[in-house]
Design a protein around this motif. Structure first.
Motif, PDB file in Angstrom:
ATOM      1  N   UNK A 104       0.780  -1.253   0.174  1.00  0.00           N
ATOM      2  CA  UNK A 104       0.388  -0.187   0.400  1.00  0.00           C
ATOM      3  C   UNK A 104       0.422   1.096  -0.231  1.00  0.00           C
ATOM      4  N   UNK A 105       0.397   1.967  -0.368  1.00  0.00           N
ATOM      5  CA  UNK A 105       1.050   3.498  -0.862  1.00  0.00           C
ATOM      6  C   UNK A 105       0.055   4.838   0.155  1.00  0.00           C
ATOM      7  N   UNK A 106       0.048   5.947  -0.056  1.00  0.00           N
ATOM      8  CA  UNK A 106      -0.748   6.547   0.459  1.00  0.00           C
ATOM      9  C   UNK A 106       0.008   7.671   0.852  1.00  0.00           C
ATOM     10  N   UNK A 107      -0.646   8.752   0.573  1.00  0.00           N
ATOM     11  CA  UNK A 107       0.029  10.139   0.307  1.00  0.00           C
ATOM     12  C   UNK A 107      -1.037  11.268   1.515  1.00  0.00           C
ATOM     13  N   UNK A 108      -1.073  11.742   2.052  1.00  0.00           N
ATOM     14  CA  UNK A 108      -1.646  13.140   3.192  1.00  0.00           C
ATOM     15  C   UNK A 108      -1.085  13.769   3.088  1.00  0.00           C
ATOM     16  N   UNK A 109      -2.150  14.817   2.833  1.00  0.00           N
ATOM     17  CA  UNK A 109      -1.583  16.242   2.996  1.00  0.00           C
ATOM     18  C   UNK A 109      -3.009  16.411   3.487  1.00  0.00           C
ATOM     19  N   UNK A 110      -2.598  17.065   4.502  1.00  0.00           N
ATOM     20  CA  UNK A 110      -3.416  17.438   5.104  1.00  0.00           C
ATOM     21  C   UNK A 110      -3.709  19.143   5.819  1.00  0.00           C
ATOM     22  N   UNK A 111      -3.976  20.442   5.880  1.00  0.00           N
ATOM     23  CA  UNK A 111      -4.288  20.757   6.872  1.00  0.00           C
ATOM     24  C   UNK A 111      -5.054  20.812   8.240  1.00  0.00           C
TER      25      UNK A 111
END
Length: 759
Positions: A476-483
C-alpha cells in the motif's frame, strides 16, 4: 374382479384383472420406467381332467408397482414418511418416477440410501436457506429496507456500482450491495450440498428410477435430477427452474393394465395454501384433475402438525391408510434394509475456475484454503472472496466427476461516498470519496478521499495492491496532505508554550505486509514526511517551523477477535513495532537530530460475560533512544524548542477522545500504560467507561502533571456501521491531584462523530 371366460364346455380360464386403459407404444416410449414395468402380462396355465377332457385355468401374476413422487413445499418430508411406511409394511416397489424434491428423495432411496440417512441430509444446516423444506417463501425477494451507509471508515452514505462493456461496445452500470450478499451465498452453498449428497453415492440404481421434468423430459442422470429441483438458476438468482413450476406432480402418462401406480401427493385435501399466487395457480390447476387419475393416491387429508416431523407422520399415515388398495401387488418378500449404501459426506472438494477469466485465476485461487475440509472450504472461500468490492455473485456447481466449478461476477467497481465527521476539537468536516476496485493478476484498490471544514481540510489518495506475489503479500502507498487546525475554544485552554495552532502534513507512506497465518501479520512501514507546525510567535519568535521526519519500522501484529481498538467485545490483539526514526528541523540553517531507535508494543484482551456487558484490559509500552558518544543510549536530544520536541515524541492514546489532538501530558519518549474499560450496551450502543494509568519514565518537561497520570472518561456511544457518535466527559490528573476526579465541573465535555484517526 374375477372374470370367468368359457372357451369350450371342457375348459375354464380364470383371470384376476384390474380395470385400466392400455398403454400405447408411443406412450410407453415417452415413459421408459412405465414401459419397463408394463411388460406383457404373464400367465400360468393349469390343466386338470374334467370328464376325461382337459381344462385350462390361467391365473395372472401380481401387478408391478411404480412409485410416483411429486414436488411442492414440504414434499421431501412427506415422501420420507411414505418411504418409512413402504419399508415398514414391505410394500413392493418395482420402479420409481420423481420430479422436483420427489426426484431427489426418490433417487437417493433407489440407490439404496436409508430413509434415516436421507433425513439427516435434509436436516443439514447447510440446506436451511432452500425453499421447499417447510418454509413460506411468499415474502422472498422483499429485502428489508437498509440505509446505504459505509460499512467502515469515515461516516458517509455510499453507492457502489460496477461497469462492463457488452459485445456491441455499450457501457452498462450495475448497482451492487455494500456488503456480501449472505442470502445468495447461503443459497449457492445449499445447492452445492444437494449436489454433493447425490454425487457421494456412486452406486447404480437398485430400483429402476427416472426423472419426469419439464416438457415430459425423462432421464435418470445427475443433471436430470438437479434440473428438476426448485433451486436458484446459476444464470439468474431470481429465476427458478423446473421443480415446483413444472410439472409439480409426477403422474403416469396413461394407465397400464399391468401396472399399479402409487402416487404420493404432499398437498392436503383440506387446508389453506399460503404460498405465492403463481404457485397457487399451478398447484390448483394440477390438483383439480387428480380425482380422475387411476391408481392409488397417497395424500393427507389435513395437516394438524405442520412441523417436519408432522409431515413425515402424515406421509406414513397416508400410505398406511391405502394398504388395502395394494393387494393386487401380491405378497412378496422385499428386503429394503439389506446392503444399505452408507451416506458419508464429501471430505474435500476440488475447485476448478474454468468459468472465470484467466487473468483472475491467481487471486481467486488464493481464497481457497487447501486445508479446509467439507463445506467449510467453499463457505470460507465465498465469504472471503466477496469481501473485495469488485467480486460478487459467487456460485458453485458440482460436476458429475466431482469437481466444483466456481463462478462469480468480477467487474471493475466504483464507490462514491459523501458524509462528514468532526468533534469539538477539529470542528465539523465534510467528507467525500471516490474508490476504484479492479482484479487483474492481483487485487487493486485506489481511493481518492478528501475533507473540508474551513480551517481543517485534506486530500488523502491511497493505493492498495493485495495478493501481490501470492495470497499473503500486499503493498500500500498513501499520500496525506492535510491542514489540521483545532478550534479556538479548545486551543485557548492549552498553555501558550505548548500550543500548536496548526499542523500541516505532506506525508508519503509505504507499507509492505505479509500474512503469516489467519492471526499473524508482519509488515515493513516507511514514512517520508514534510510537516509544518504553527506555534505561539510571542514565545518562539516565529509563527511556524518545518520538520522532516523519516522512519522505517518493522511491525508484528496478532489479532484474534473483532479487532476494535476501543470498543472490542471479544478477542485478543497484540502489536509490536521496532524501527529507526530521524528528524530534520529547518531553523534557517542546517541542524539534524541523529537517527534513534523506537520500540512500541501493546496488548489488549476483551471478553463479554453477558451479551450486554463487555470488559477490556490493555497494556502498552514505548521508548525512543539514540546512541550518544560517551553517554550511551539516551533520549533524543532536544531541538531547543520544547513544543517541537513534543511533535516527535510518542503520542500516548489512553482513551478515544484523548487521541484527538497533541497533548503535552500525553507525549513522551518513554512511557508505560495500563487501561481498563467496559460497557453496558446493545450491540456496542450504550454506556462506556474508560480509565487509564500512564507512567511517564522520561518526565516530559513540557507536561503540567507529574509522572504518574490518570485518565477517566465516561461516555455514551451510538453506532451504526461507520456512523459513530461518541460523547461524554474526560479528565486527566496526576497522583497529587487524584482527588480532583470527584470535581465533575473540571471535566472536559466532548463530542466526536466518526471513529477516525488523522494521526
Amino acid at each position: 374382479m374375477l372374470q370367468v371366460l368359457s372357451a369350450t364346455p371342457d375348459s375354464v380360464v380364470a383371470q384376476d384383472s384390474v380395470q385400466a386403459a392400455p398403454v400405447s407404444e408411443q406412450d410407453s416410449s415417452a415413459n421408459p420406467v412405465a414401459a419397463d414395468s408394463a411388460s406383457v402380462q404373464d400367465t400360468v396355465a393349469v390343466q386338470a381332467p374334467v370328464d376325461s377332457a382337459a381344462a385350462a385355468v390361467t391365473v395372472s401374476k401380481p401387478l408391478k408397482s411404480v412409485l410416483y413422487l411429486g414436488g411442492g413445499e414440504n414434499s421431501p418430508w412427506f415422501h420420507l414418511g411414505v418411504l418409512y411406511a413402504i419399508e415398514t409394511y414391505s410394500v413392493p416397489v418395482d420402479s420409481i418416477v420423481g420430479t422436483s424434491w420427489g426426484a431427489y428423495v426418490g433417487a437417493l432411496w433407489a440407490k439404496g440410501v436409508a430413509p434415516d440417512d436421507i433425513q439427516r441430509i435434509l436436516l443439514d444446516s447447510d440446506l436451511d436457506s432452500l425453499a421447499g423444506f417447510g418454509a413460506d417463501d411468499a415474502s422472498a425477494g422483499n429485502e428489508r429496507f437498509a440505509i446505504p451507509v459505509s460499512e467502515k471508515g469515515f461516516p458517509s452514505l455510499r453507492q457502489r456500482f460496477s461497469v462492463h462493456v457488452d459485445s456491441s461496445g455499450a457501457l452498462h452500470r450495475r448497482l451492487k450491495k455494500l456488503s456480501p450478499d449472505s442470502s445468495s451465498i447461503e443459497s449457492s452453498l445449499a445447492v452445492l450440498r444437494l449436489q454433493e449428497s447425490l454425487l457421494r453415492h456412486k452406486e447404480g440404481y437398485r430400483i429402476p428410477f427416472a426423472v419426469l421434468g419439464c416438457d415430459s423430459v425423462v432421464g435418470n442422470s445427475y443433471d436430470n435430477i438437479m434440473s428438476s429441483l426448485p433451486v436458484f438458476d446459476r444464470q439468474d438468482a431470481r429465476d427458478h427452474i423446473s421443480g415446483d413450476v413444472c410439472p409439480y406432480l409426477s403422474l403416469p402418462a396413461e394407465d397400464s393394465p399391468d401396472e399399479l401406480a402409487i402416487i404420493a401427493v404432499a398437498s392436503p385435501l383440506r387446508g389453506e395454501y399460503r404460498g405465492t399466487a403463481w404457485k397457487r395457480a399451478i398447484r390448483e390447476g394440477v390438483l383439480k384433475n387428480l380425482g380422475t387419475q387411476p391408481g392409488v393416491i397417497v395424500r393427507p387429508h389435513t395437516i394438524a402438525d405442520s412441523s417436519r416431523n408432522g409431515w413425515i407422520q402424515a406421509g406414513f399415515s397416508a400410505l398406511e391408510s391405502k394398504l388395502s388398495h395394494m393387494a393386487p401387488l401380491g405378497k412378496r418378500n422385499v428386503d429394503y434394509a439389506s446392503n444399505r449404501v452408507p451416506s458419508v459426506p464429501w471430505f474435500k472438494f476440488k475447485p476448478t475456475y474454468d468459468s472465470l477469466p484467466s487473468e483472475t485465476h491467481n487471486p481467486v485461487k488464493s481464497y481457497w484454503n487447501a486445508s479446509d475440509t467439507g463445506l467449510v472450504a467453499p463457505r470460507n472461500f465465498a465469504y472471503g472472496f466477496s469481501q473485495f468490492p469488485s467480486c460478487d455473485s459467487v456460485s458453485f456447481n458440482m460436476l458429475s466427476d466431482g469437481d466444483v466449478l466456481v463462478d462469480a461476477n468480477i467487474e471493475p467497481t466504483f464507490d462514491i461516498a459523501a458524509g462528514g465527521f468532526g468533534s469539538n476539537v477539529l470542528g465539523p468536516n465534510a467528507y467525500a470519496e471516490l474508490s476504484f476496485y479492479f482484479v487483474n493478476q492481483m487485487e487493486i484498490a485506489l481511493t481518492l478521499a478528501g475533507f473540508y471544514g474551513g480551517n481543517t481540510f485534506g486530500f488523502t489518495p491511497h493505493l492498495s495492491v493485495e495478493r501481490l506475489w501470492s495470497k499473503d503479500w500486499g503493498l500500500s502507498v498513501a499520500f496525506d496532505w492535510m491542514h489540521l487546525r483545532p478550534l479556538k475554544s479548545y486551543i485557548n485552554e492549552v498553555p501558550a508554550m505548548a500550543r500548536i495552532y496548526e499542523e500541516r502534513k505532506s506525508d508519503i507512506s509505504l507499507m509492505l505486509h505479509y500474512r503469516i497465518n489467519e492471526h499473524v501479520n508482519i509488515s515493513a512501514d516507511f514514512l517520508f514526511a514534510d510537516r509544518t507546525y504553527e506555534v505561539e510567535e510571542k514565545i518562539y519568535y516565529t509563527d511556524s517551523y518545518n520538520v522532516y521526519p523519516a522512519s522505517q519500522k518493522l511491525r508484528l501484529e496478532y489479532l484474534s477477535g473483532d479487532g476494535d481498538r476501543w470498543f472490542s467485545r471479544n478477542g485478543l490483539s497484540a502489536n509490536m513495532e521496532l524501527g529507526l526514526t530521524s528528524v530534520g528541523f529547518d531553523f534557517g540553517f542546517d541542524e539534524f537530530i541523529p537517527t534513534f531507535i523506537t520500540v512500541f508494543g501493546d496488548v489488549q484482551y476483551s471478553l463479554s460475560p453477558k451479551p450486554f456487558a463487555s470488559l477490556t484490559a490493555a497494556a502498552a509500552f514505548a521508548t525512543e533512544r539514540f546512541h550518544k558518544e560517551g553517554f550511551g543510549y539516551v533520549y533524543p536530544e532536544t531541538s531547543g524548542y520544547r513544543v517541537l520536541d513534543n511533535t516527535i515524541r510518542h503520542r500516548i492514546k489512553p482513551t478515544p477522545w484523548r487521541s484527538e489532538w497533541l497533548d503535552s501530558d500525553l507525549a513522551s519518549h518513554e512511557y508505560g500504560l495500563l487501561r481498563l474499560s467496559g460497557g453496558l450496551h446493545y450491540h456496542g450502543n450504550g454506556l462506556w467507561l474508560f480509565s487509564a494509568y500512564v507512567h511517564d519514565f522520561e518526565e516530559n518537561p513540557t507536561a503540567s502533571l507529574g509522572k504518574h497520570r490518570f485518565v477517566f472518561e465516561p461516555a455514551l456511544r451510538l453506532s451504526y456501521k461507520s456512523v459513530c457518535v461518541y460523547a461524554g466527559l474526560s479528565r486527566i490528573v496526576d497522583s497529587e491531584t487524584f482527588s480532583d476526579l470527584k470535581k465533575f465541573k473540571d471535566y472536559d465535555f466532548f463530542i466526536r462523530i466518526g471513529n477516525y484517526d488523522l494521526f
